[in-house]
Enzyme design. Structure first.
Site, PDB file in Angstrom:
ATOM      1  N   LYS A 116       0.870  -0.745   0.286  1.00 23.98           N
ATOM      2  CA  LYS A 116      -0.026   0.006   0.406  1.00 23.98           C
ATOM      3  C   LYS A 116       0.587   1.444  -0.196  1.00 23.98           C
ATOM      4  O   LYS A 116       1.665   1.372   0.597  1.00 23.98           O
ATOM      5  CB  LYS A 116      -0.892   0.369   1.413  1.00 23.98           C
ATOM      6  CG  LYS A 116      -2.103   1.268   1.870  1.00 23.98           C
ATOM      7  CD  LYS A 116      -2.548   1.484   2.352  1.00 23.98           C
ATOM      8  CE  LYS A 116      -3.520   2.339   2.960  1.00 23.98           C
ATOM      9  NZ  LYS A 116      -4.117   2.675   4.676  1.00 23.98           N
TER      10      LYS A 116
ATOM     11  N   ASP B 293      -2.670  10.386   3.568  1.00 26.56           N
ATOM     12  CA  ASP B 293      -3.879  10.095   3.554  1.00 26.56           C
ATOM     13  C   ASP B 293      -4.938  11.439   3.969  1.00 26.56           C
ATOM     14  O   ASP B 293      -4.471  11.200   4.710  1.00 26.56           O
ATOM     15  CB  ASP B 293      -4.307   8.618   4.433  1.00 26.56           C
ATOM     16  CG  ASP B 293      -5.719   8.484   4.335  1.00 26.56           C
ATOM     17  OD1 ASP B 293      -6.800   8.706   3.467  1.00 26.56           O
ATOM     18  OD2 ASP B 293      -5.945   7.694   5.057  1.00 26.56           O
TER      19      ASP B 293
ATOM     20  N   LYS C  99     -10.115  13.226   7.950  1.00 24.78           N
ATOM     21  CA  LYS C  99      -9.237  12.884   9.462  1.00 24.78           C
ATOM     22  C   LYS C  99      -9.530  13.894  10.084  1.00 24.78           C
ATOM     23  O   LYS C  99      -9.000  15.474   9.309  1.00 24.78           O
ATOM     24  CB  LYS C  99      -7.999  12.672   8.790  1.00 24.78           C
ATOM     25  CG  LYS C  99      -8.276  10.465   8.509  1.00 24.78           C
ATOM     26  CD  LYS C  99      -6.532  10.410   8.294  1.00 24.78           C
ATOM     27  CE  LYS C  99      -6.646   9.387   7.645  1.00 24.78           C
ATOM     28  NZ  LYS C  99      -6.996   8.286   8.273  1.00 24.78           N
TER      29      LYS C  99
ATOM     30  N   ASP D 180       1.567   7.044   5.772  1.00 25.87           N
ATOM     31  CA  ASP D 180       0.866   5.611   4.660  1.00 25.87           C
ATOM     32  C   ASP D 180       1.177   5.191   3.764  1.00 25.87           C
ATOM     33  O   ASP D 180       0.400   4.116   3.284  1.00 25.87           O
ATOM     34  CB  ASP D 180      -0.775   5.826   4.656  1.00 25.87           C
ATOM     35  CG  ASP D 180      -2.189   5.747   5.305  1.00 25.87           C
ATOM     36  OD1 ASP D 180      -1.960   4.368   5.518  1.00 25.87           O
ATOM     37  OD2 ASP D 180      -3.153   5.858   4.698  1.00 25.87           O
TER      38      ASP D 180
ATOM     39  N   ASP E 176     -12.027   7.257   3.688  1.00 25.91           N
ATOM     40  CA  ASP E 176     -11.045   6.510   4.408  1.00 25.91           C
ATOM     41  C   ASP E 176     -10.327   5.777   4.619  1.00 25.91           C
ATOM     42  O   ASP E 176      -9.663   4.790   5.067  1.00 25.91           O
ATOM     43  CB  ASP E 176     -11.117   7.090   5.711  1.00 25.91           C
ATOM     44  CG  ASP E 176     -10.150   7.569   6.869  1.00 25.91           C
ATOM     45  OD1 ASP E 176      -8.688   7.900   5.791  1.00 25.91           O
ATOM     46  OD2 ASP E 176      -9.774   7.695   7.608  1.00 25.91           O
TER      47      ASP E 176
ATOM     48  N   GLU F 231      -9.318   3.788   2.413  1.00 28.03           N
ATOM     49  CA  GLU F 231      -9.313   3.691   0.653  1.00 28.03           C
ATOM     50  C   GLU F 231      -7.434   2.412   0.747  1.00 28.03           C
ATOM     51  O   GLU F 231      -7.675   2.370  -0.470  1.00 28.03           O
ATOM     52  CB  GLU F 231      -8.541   5.362   0.243  1.00 28.03           C
ATOM     53  CG  GLU F 231      -7.532   5.617   0.960  1.00 28.03           C
ATOM     54  CD  GLU F 231      -6.966   5.451   2.464  1.00 28.03           C
ATOM     55  OE1 GLU F 231      -5.414   5.006   2.847  1.00 28.03           O
ATOM     56  OE2 GLU F 231      -7.067   5.634   3.194  1.00 28.03           O
TER      57      GLU F 231
ATOM     58  N   ARG G  65      -7.350  -0.422   0.906  1.00 27.47           N
ATOM     59  CA  ARG G  65      -8.365  -2.067   0.622  1.00 27.47           C
ATOM     60  C   ARG G  65      -8.300  -1.571  -0.833  1.00 27.47           C
ATOM     61  O   ARG G  65      -8.310  -2.788  -1.247  1.00 27.47           O
ATOM     62  CB  ARG G  65      -9.515  -2.521   1.671  1.00 27.47           C
ATOM     63  CG  ARG G  65     -10.179  -1.341   1.630  1.00 27.47           C
ATOM     64  CD  ARG G  65     -11.005  -2.015   2.846  1.00 27.47           C
ATOM     65  NE  ARG G  65     -10.867  -1.036   3.712  1.00 27.47           N
ATOM     66  CZ  ARG G  65     -11.196  -1.271   5.293  1.00 27.47           C
ATOM     67  NH1 ARG G  65     -12.417  -2.096   5.238  1.00 27.47           N
ATOM     68  NH2 ARG G  65     -10.554  -1.127   6.324  1.00 27.47           N
TER      69      ARG G  65
END
Length: 442
Positions: free
Chosen positions: A203, A208, A215, A226, A285, A287, A289
């Site tokens: 990933k 993010d 967030k 991230d 959020d 995202e 996956r």
């Protein structure tokens, strides 16, 4: 990494291990005491690795920047624990390793790979766009791989949608800096007929914001980390190559910025993936996956019997195992058992959390095959397992040969007695060992 060659070892602080307690004047439980040439570490109790790491952290806090590990008792694991404690976000070197047991070369390789991953994870989002992340990862693998053994493909922007990689495209399309998919092929035999033995999927969300499920500031401040999964699997592949990997391996990085704009993906959107799975977006959020789903399908297309993905995927994993452990998920229990053994052999704390096929159904949608989460704070109970269940929809053979690492221990926002603030590299050794051992056994 070691000190610069301009400093002779005799000029460096000498750090040794003492079997006895410190002199009473330093206190009854003193971990460190000074010597004529540096410091000695007094090991006692049943947690020598943690004590050594704490000593390294203490010396960094004293402002020490260069030192040499010397004398007896420095096993490879003790030296590495010290290095992990001593390094900080601004300095990934400064340790000259002891070679009393012939470990210095391997430790230098570890330091090189960890320094790469930590620097990438600690870099600012402005410095590390999705395409730059992919390019730097490719450059690092090329720098350690034999000449001619690496080929790669980089797909970015609208070309992702044209190629059918809709998860990465949708998550990243809100940014002016395009999303990207890197497919790197390490093929030491340099033969197109060589089967792919494994695929690593990372990933790579370079920042993010949470998207429209935005967030709060305190949750967004650390989101440069991230892309920790991408950095981790890249460093793991590099380490395996340095340690003699002879099998063909695909490295697949799913890179994007998750931002808000007039072109960003929205709540209620439905993504249709290459394998026909439809996904309703109930949380922008969740995202990670969504991009990993593309990476896992790309890995499946390679025919690799071993697929390992790594991601800073869920806060739920951190709640479950804390910041010292990574969470492991698998439907292939024999493989998971072996992976936990590899983690233990590398002194990287890892804990398996539940995953069953029915976790695929834990995020229902009336409009699509599944939602990407539950529309409640944090994804609700069992959020880490539900995220893993979502990913399991995109792996072949009902999950046989697949491991998912949720990297709860990849990053610390603030320093503690054992770690400096920032990236830890936790998981690199486990994945490298899993890769080397599992592919050599086939």
């Amino acid at each position: 990494m070691s000190n610069s060659t301009s400093n002779s070892t005799s000029e460096l602080l000498q750090i040794s291990i003492a079997a006895d307690k410190a002199a009473a004047k330093w206190g009854p439980n003193a971990l460190l005491s000074p010597t004529q040439t540096g410091y000695q570490i007094h090991l006692s109790g049943n947690e020598p690795l943690r004590a050594i790491q704490k000593a390294g952290r203490s010396l960094d806090n004293l402002g020490v920047t260069q030192l040499q590990l010397t004398g007896d008792g420095w096993s490879k694991d003790l030296q590495w624990a010290f290095y992990q404690g001593f390094c900080n976000a601004k300095r990934h070197g400064g340790v000259t390793f002891s070679n009393e047991q012939g470990d210095a070369a391997q430790l230098e390789q570890l330091a090189q790979c960890f320094a790469f991953a930590k620097k990438m994870i600690n870099d600012t989002p402005e410095m590390l766009s999705p395409v730059v992340l992919a390019e730097q990862a490719e450059a690092f693998i090329r720098s350690v791989a034999p000449e001619g053994s690496v080929n790669s493909q980089l797909i970015s922007g609208a070309d992702l949608a044209e190629a059918g990689w809709h998860g990465i495209y949708q998550v990243g399309r809100g940014s002016t800096r395009p999303p990207a998919l890197l497919v790197l092929d390490f093929n030491p035999a340099q033969s197109a007929d060589t089967p792919v033995a494994a695929a690593l999927v990372g990933k790579g969300i370079t920042f993010d914001s949470g998207g429209y499920s935005i967030k709060p500031t305190e949750g967004m401040a650390t989101m440069k980390c991230d892309m920790g999964g991408a950095a981790t699997v890249t460093a793991a592949l590099a380490l395996a190559i340095m340690q003699g990997l002879q099998q063909r391996v695909k490295l697949i990085l799913c890179c994007a910025e998750n931002l808000i704009s007039g072109h960003a993906y929205k709540l209620g959107d439905i993504i249709t993936y290459k394998n026909g799975t439809t996904v309703e977006i109930v949380n922008t959020d969740a995202e990670g996956r969504l991009v990993l789903a593309d990476g896992l399908m790309c890995a499946a297309e390679s025919g690799a019997p071993l697929i390992i993905d790594a991601a800073t995927l869920t806060g739920a994993a951190m709640i479950a195992v804390g910041g010292e452990y990574n969470a492991l998920f698998a439907l292939d229990q024999p493989l998971a058992t072996r992976a936990l053994q590899y983690a233990a052999s590398e002194q990287e704390a890892t804990w398996q959390l539940p995953l069953e096929k029915w976790h695929q159904q834990q995020c229902p949608s009336p409009y699509a095959d599944t939602a990407n989460s539950r529309p409640v704070k944090g994804g609700g109970a069992g959020g880490a397992s539900n995220a893993a269940g979502f990913l399991s929809r995109f792996v072949p053979a009902d999950g046989k040969g697949w491991l998912h690492f949720d990297l709860a221990a990849a990053f610390n926002n603030s320093a503690n007695g054992y770690w400096a603030a920032g990236a830890t590299g936790h998981g690199i050794r486990t994945i490298a060992t899993t890769l080397l051992t599992e592919t050599s056994a086939k």
